[in-house]
Motif scaffolding. Structure first.
Motif, mmCIF file in Angstrom:
data_model
loop_
_atom_site.group_PDB
_atom_site.id
_atom_site.type_symbol
_atom_site.label_atom_id
_atom_site.label_comp_id
_atom_site.label_asym_id
_atom_site.label_seq_id
_atom_site.Cartn_x
_atom_site.Cartn_y
_atom_site.Cartn_z
ATOM 1 N N SER A 33 0.817 -1.212 0.000
ATOM 2 C CA SER A 33 0.000 0.000 0.000
ATOM 3 C C SER A 33 0.849 1.260 0.000
ATOM 4 C CB SER A 33 -0.933 0.013 1.216
ATOM 5 O OG SER A 33 -0.215 0.299 2.410
ATOM 6 N N GLY A 34 2.093 1.139 0.487
ATOM 7 C CA GLY A 34 2.996 2.283 0.509
ATOM 8 C C GLY A 34 2.708 3.275 1.603
ATOM 9 N N LYS A 35 1.833 2.913 2.529
ATOM 10 C CA LYS A 35 1.478 3.816 3.615
ATOM 11 C C LYS A 35 1.749 3.141 4.958
ATOM 12 C CE LYS A 35 -2.167 6.059 0.911
ATOM 13 N NZ LYS A 35 -3.629 6.376 0.839
ATOM 14 N N LYS A 36 2.095 3.949 5.943
ATOM 15 C CA LYS A 36 2.386 3.412 7.260
ATOM 16 C C LYS A 36 1.109 2.884 7.902
ATOM 17 C CE LYS A 36 4.704 4.495 11.613
ATOM 18 N NZ LYS A 36 5.411 5.553 12.407
ATOM 19 N N LYS A 37 1.190 1.675 8.414
ATOM 20 C CA LYS A 37 0.032 1.035 9.032
ATOM 21 C C LYS A 37 0.376 0.591 10.444
ATOM 22 C CE LYS A 37 -2.203 1.001 5.026
ATOM 23 N NZ LYS A 37 -3.426 1.789 4.750
ATOM 24 N N THR A 38 -0.647 0.609 11.302
ATOM 25 C CA THR A 38 -0.535 0.029 12.635
ATOM 26 C C THR A 38 -1.198 -1.333 12.599
ATOM 27 O OG1 THR A 38 -0.597 2.204 13.686
ATOM 28 C CG2 THR A 38 -1.122 0.301 15.066
ATOM 29 N N MET A 39 -0.476 -2.355 13.016
ATOM 30 C CA MET A 39 -0.963 -3.722 12.920
ATOM 31 C C MET A 39 -1.499 -4.184 14.268
ATOM 32 S SD MET A 39 0.020 -3.928 9.770
ATOM 33 C CE MET A 39 -0.154 -5.656 9.296
ATOM 34 N N LEU A 40 -2.702 -4.785 14.265
ATOM 35 C CA LEU A 40 -3.310 -5.255 15.507
ATOM 36 C C LEU A 40 -3.855 -6.665 15.313
ATOM 37 C CD1 LEU A 40 -4.188 -4.796 18.429
ATOM 38 C CD2 LEU A 40 -6.303 -3.766 17.558
ATOM 39 N N PRO A 41 -3.085 -7.698 15.680
ATOM 40 C CA PRO A 41 -3.589 -9.070 15.594
ATOM 41 C C PRO A 41 -4.541 -9.369 16.752
ATOM 42 C CG PRO A 41 -1.350 -9.063 16.456
ATOM 43 C CD PRO A 41 -1.674 -7.636 16.111
ATOM 44 N N LEU A 42 -5.659 -10.029 16.443
ATOM 45 C CA LEU A 42 -6.620 -10.409 17.481
ATOM 46 C C LEU A 42 -6.391 -11.860 17.886
ATOM 47 C CD1 LEU A 42 -10.002 -8.871 16.227
ATOM 48 C CD2 LEU A 42 -8.375 -7.925 17.884
ATOM 49 N N PRO A 43 -6.415 -12.147 19.174
ATOM 50 C CA PRO A 43 -6.224 -13.534 19.633
ATOM 51 C C PRO A 43 -7.320 -14.462 19.108
ATOM 52 C CG PRO A 43 -6.040 -11.983 21.457
ATOM 53 C CD PRO A 43 -6.578 -11.206 20.298
ATOM 54 N N LYS A 44 -6.941 -15.695 18.821
ATOM 55 C CA LYS A 44 -7.909 -16.682 18.355
ATOM 56 C C LYS A 44 -9.045 -16.847 19.347
ATOM 57 C CE LYS A 44 -6.716 -21.066 18.463
ATOM 58 N NZ LYS A 44 -6.083 -22.354 18.070
ATOM 59 N N SER A 45 -8.721 -16.851 20.631
ATOM 60 C CA SER A 45 -9.750 -17.063 21.653
ATOM 61 C C SER A 45 -10.806 -15.967 21.608
ATOM 62 C CB SER A 45 -9.111 -17.124 23.041
ATOM 63 O OG SER A 45 -8.380 -15.937 23.311
ATOM 64 N N LEU A 46 -10.372 -14.737 21.361
ATOM 65 C CA LEU A 46 -11.309 -13.612 21.306
ATOM 66 C C LEU A 46 -12.226 -13.732 20.088
ATOM 67 C CD1 LEU A 46 -12.328 -10.907 22.358
ATOM 68 C CD2 LEU A 46 -10.489 -9.785 21.064
ATOM 69 N N ILE A 47 -11.652 -14.075 18.938
ATOM 70 C CA ILE A 47 -12.453 -14.185 17.721
ATOM 71 C C ILE A 47 -13.461 -15.317 17.841
ATOM 72 C CG2 ILE A 47 -12.361 -14.704 15.252
ATOM 73 C CD1 ILE A 47 -9.616 -13.352 15.195
ATOM 74 N N ARG A 48 -13.022 -16.451 18.398
ATOM 75 C CA ARG A 48 -13.941 -17.589 18.515
ATOM 76 C C ARG A 48 -15.027 -17.341 19.562
ATOM 77 N NH1 ARG A 48 -10.839 -23.277 17.128
ATOM 78 N NH2 ARG A 48 -9.961 -22.557 15.144
ATOM 79 N N PHE A 49 -14.682 -16.602 20.619
ATOM 80 C CA PHE A 49 -15.699 -16.245 21.613
ATOM 81 C C PHE A 49 -16.742 -15.330 20.969
ATOM 82 C CE2 PHE A 49 -17.309 -13.243 24.824
ATOM 83 C CZ PHE A 49 -17.918 -14.135 25.690
ATOM 84 N N ALA A 50 -16.282 -14.354 20.183
ATOM 85 C CA ALA A 50 -17.210 -13.452 19.499
ATOM 86 C C ALA A 50 -18.100 -14.231 18.540
ATOM 87 C CB ALA A 50 -16.435 -12.375 18.749
ATOM 88 N N GLY A 51 -17.521 -15.222 17.851
ATOM 89 C CA GLY A 51 -18.311 -16.039 16.943
ATOM 90 C C GLY A 51 -19.368 -16.852 17.656
#
Length: 339
Positions: free
Chosen positions: A248-266
């Motif tokens: 993309s050529g632009k500065k990005k802030t990366m935020l990985p979400l824990p598997k446990s959080l995603i599966r709980f939300a699901g």
């Protein structure tokens, strides 16, 4: 040879139309409605566009009458709801109608576009192949279950004399994603400084043009009754999103979400679906799919369908370039493509 193409307005479909023309075929393309901007497609005017409903047997018979081959790429692909019944008409019944018309008109070959997800995915070290077992543990996904059922009906028809081949694309990326579909992840990376993504798992990716080439090649190559995974580069999500950020050529802030959080939300969303009686953008099965390893090998397609394997980075770059230009088209030019 004239080829009937369904799903011609989707990401894979538009490239199938272009590849068919490039290889010297005539193209009759079925559409239900045109997405905005599709008249910007370089080969739009070279396609014989035919309005029809793939869920209507009479429409399918009518459109296939003067064709010698079929590529059935149309499908409902959204990842929710979970109910198989929501996908039945578009994915299973339409395939039955195609098979009936193929028999009626003695069509020379049918290429059915399934999905890699019907096979149990492998790991980075041992990606899944066409010999891997089917992903029965993922059949809570209405989409995956419907594509599995449709694929099985095609394979059963082969046993009854139909000349058909199945292709199973992985996650496709590239330009001309008018809706957009998988390109939504590219637009997300282009438009946001904060990139939130799964902290575990990954996917198999392929340039959509490579998938299109292999699919068109399957009209004359490949074994009847054979299935071919169309996959190229296997990437964990962290490496994939880092690549998106870099390209993309632009500065990005990366935020990985824990598997446990995603599966709980699901899990909570699935409860919400039952209470509200309507689908939500995430649910338990999709959270599982989103956080697991989904890796496949395209070696068989490379050998038997002569599938090329271009750099995924190039596909991302060209998709970003196309999205950047598409955003500047005038809305007045996008309402209805001219013939």
């Amino acid at each position: 040879m004239k080829v009937l193409l369904t799903g011609a307005t989707g990401l894979l479909g538009v490239h199938l139309a272009g590849e068919l023309l490039n290889q010297g075929y005539e193209v009759k393309a079925v559409y239900r409605s045109f997405p905005a901007q599709i008249n910007k497609l370089p080969w739009f005017k070279d396609v014989d566009w035919t309005k029809a409903a793939i869920t209507e047997p009479a429409d399918v018979r009518r459109t296939m009458k003067d064709c010698q081959a079929v590529i059935h790429a149309a499908a409902r692909t959204d990842p929710y709801p979970t109910s198989l019944s929501a996908y039945y008409d578009a994915n299973i019944a339409s395939t039955e109608h195609m098979l009936a018309a193929v028999r009626k008109w003695d069509v020379q070959r049918l290429v059915y576009v399934s999905t890699a997800s019907v096979f149990r995915p492998g790991t980075l070290e041992n990606p899944a192949t066409e010999e891997s077992p089917y992903a029965f543990h993922l059949m809570d996904s209405g989409y995956i279950a419907s594509k599995y059922e449709a694929q099985q009906r095609v394979l059963m028809a082969v046993d009854q004399g139909v000349n058909a081949v199945v292709v199973n694309p992985a996650f496709m990326l590239g330009p001309y994603d008018f809706k957009p579909s998988s390109g939504a992840v590219i637009r997300y990376a282009m438009q946001n400084r904060l990139l939130i993504y799964p902290g575990s798992g990954g996917k198999s990716f392929i340039d959509v043009r490579d998938a299109a080439r292999a699919t068109v090649n399957a009209l004359r190559l490949g074994r009847a009754g054979g299935s071919y995974l169309l996959a190229n580069e296997n990437l964990p999500y962290d490496r994939f999103f880092q690549r998106l950020a870099r390209i993309s050529g632009k500065k990005k802030t990366m935020l990985p979400l824990p598997k446990s959080l995603i599966r709980f939300a699901g899990t909570m969303a699935s409860v919400g679906e039952r209470v509200l009686r309507k689908p939500l953008p995430i649910n338990a099965i999709n959270a599982r799919l989103l956080t697991q390893d989904n890796y496949y090998s395209g070696e068989k397609a490379r050998l038997e369908l002569r599938m090329p394997t271009a750099s995924l980075s190039k596909a991302i770059e060209e998709a970003m370039e196309w999205f950047s230009m598409a955003d500047f088209y005038s809305p007045n030019d996008l309402k209805k493509p001219s013939r």
